[in-house]
Design an enzyme around this catalytic site. Structure first.
Site, PDB file in Angstrom:
ATOM      1  N   GLU A 132      64.195  47.000  66.760  1.00 15.70           N
ATOM      2  CA  GLU A 132      65.205  47.829  66.081  1.00 15.70           C
ATOM      3  C   GLU A 132      66.727  47.161  66.043  1.00 15.70           C
ATOM      4  OE1 GLU A 132      65.801  49.782  64.055  1.00 15.70           O
ATOM      5  OE2 GLU A 132      64.947  51.887  64.181  1.00 15.70           O
ATOM      6  N   ASP A 133      67.523  47.475  64.880  1.00 12.72           N
ATOM      7  CA  ASP A 133      68.913  47.137  64.967  1.00 12.72           C
ATOM      8  C   ASP A 133      69.563  48.060  65.644  1.00 12.72           C
ATOM      9  OD1 ASP A 133      68.284  49.073  62.991  1.00 12.72           O
ATOM     10  OD2 ASP A 133      69.918  48.634  61.853  1.00 12.72           O
ATOM     11  N   ASP A 147      70.854  55.477  67.525  1.00 18.16           N
ATOM     12  CA  ASP A 147      72.075  56.224  67.270  1.00 18.16           C
ATOM     13  C   ASP A 147      71.507  57.488  67.952  1.00 18.16           C
ATOM     14  OD1 ASP A 147      74.212  57.602  66.139  1.00 18.16           O
ATOM     15  OD2 ASP A 147      74.256  56.089  64.341  1.00 18.16           O
ATOM     16  N   PHE A 160      81.204  54.209  63.274  1.00 18.19           N
ATOM     17  CA  PHE A 160      80.126  53.872  62.014  1.00 18.19           C
ATOM     18  C   PHE A 160      80.162  52.184  61.950  1.00 18.19           C
ATOM     19  CE2 PHE A 160      78.036  53.007  58.128  1.00 18.19           C
ATOM     20  CZ  PHE A 160      77.158  53.994  58.167  1.00 18.19           C
ATOM     21  N   ARG A 199      74.490  44.805  55.066  1.00 22.89           N
ATOM     22  CA  ARG A 199      73.632  44.248  55.828  1.00 22.89           C
ATOM     23  C   ARG A 199      73.613  42.792  56.215  1.00 22.89           C
ATOM     24  NH1 ARG A 199      69.758  48.447  56.341  1.00 22.89           N
ATOM     25  NH2 ARG A 199      69.383  49.526  54.225  1.00 22.89           N
TER      26      ARG A 199
END
Ligand code: PRP
Ligand code: MN
Ligand code: MG
Length: 181
Positions: free
Chosen positions: A101-102, A105, A154, A167
């Site tokens: 995963e990046d 959150d 963010f 991205r």
């Protein structure tokens, strides 16, 4: 990389640090999976950059597969609604699976994905994420490989988007408020 104009607030993690961190994680994964056959499961779309760099830094034999799930839609807030857009091509029963995963959150995406993949009876199931936001967590997730814990801001770049943009930035940055206000 992309020309951001003044949309970038600041660089949080520069490209060279990010690359060094991925190599460090790859070293740990190489040790932990020595003699095993590893299936990397990337979570589209955010995980593409981590997957590409991690897979190339590993020495253990790997296969790659992908799932597409989305929880954010086009906004900046996690909705908690997980949609499966693409399932795995691989049967993971008896396989050593590492989810790539990046970012974690709220943890809602991975919480759902872990339950889903566990039910398919893999030999082992672990997570590798480039980023994690400890202050945003709604469901605690047991993560074996974490690149960086970051503040609850963010963030964009290295696979992470705002409305599908940014991205392709090679670093992790924060977005100037004028972009999403
Ligand atoms: C983002 C990110 C993680 C997830 C984390 O994906 O790539 O997959 O949200 O958020 P959570 O821990 O609050 O669930 P997103 O749903 O935006 O889709 P994308 O990867 O295609 O950008
Ligand atoms: Mn994602
Ligand atoms: Mg997204």
């Amino acid at each position: 990389a992309a020309d951001m104009g003044n949309d970038l607030e600041k660089v949080l993690i520069p490209e060279d640090e990010l690359q060094a961190k991925i190599k460090e994680l790859a070293g740990r994964i190489d040790e932990d999976y020595a003699g095993k056959d590893l299936l990397l499961v990337g979570v589209l779309k955010g995980a593409v950059m981590v997957m590409a760099d991690l897979a190339r830094a590993l020495h253990v034999p790997v296969q790659m597969d992908w799932m597409a799930v989305s929880s954010y839609g086009a906004g900046t807030k996690s909705s908690g609604v997980v949609r499966v857009l693409k399932d795995l091509d691989t049967d993971i029963m008896g396989r050593h699976v590492l989810i790539v995963e990046d970012i974690i959150d709220s943890g809602l995406t991975l919480h759902w994905l872990l339950e889903n993949l566990k039910s398919r009876n893999p030999a082992s199931l672990e997570i590798c994420t480039a980023l994690r936001k400890p202050d945003a967590v709604k469901v605690p997730i047991d993560v074996k490989y974490v690149g960086y814990d970051i503040p609850n801001e963010f963030v964009i770049g290295y696979g992470l988007d705002y409305a599908e943009r940014y991205r392709n930035l090679p670093f992790i940055g924060t977005l100037a408020p004028h972009v999403y206000k």
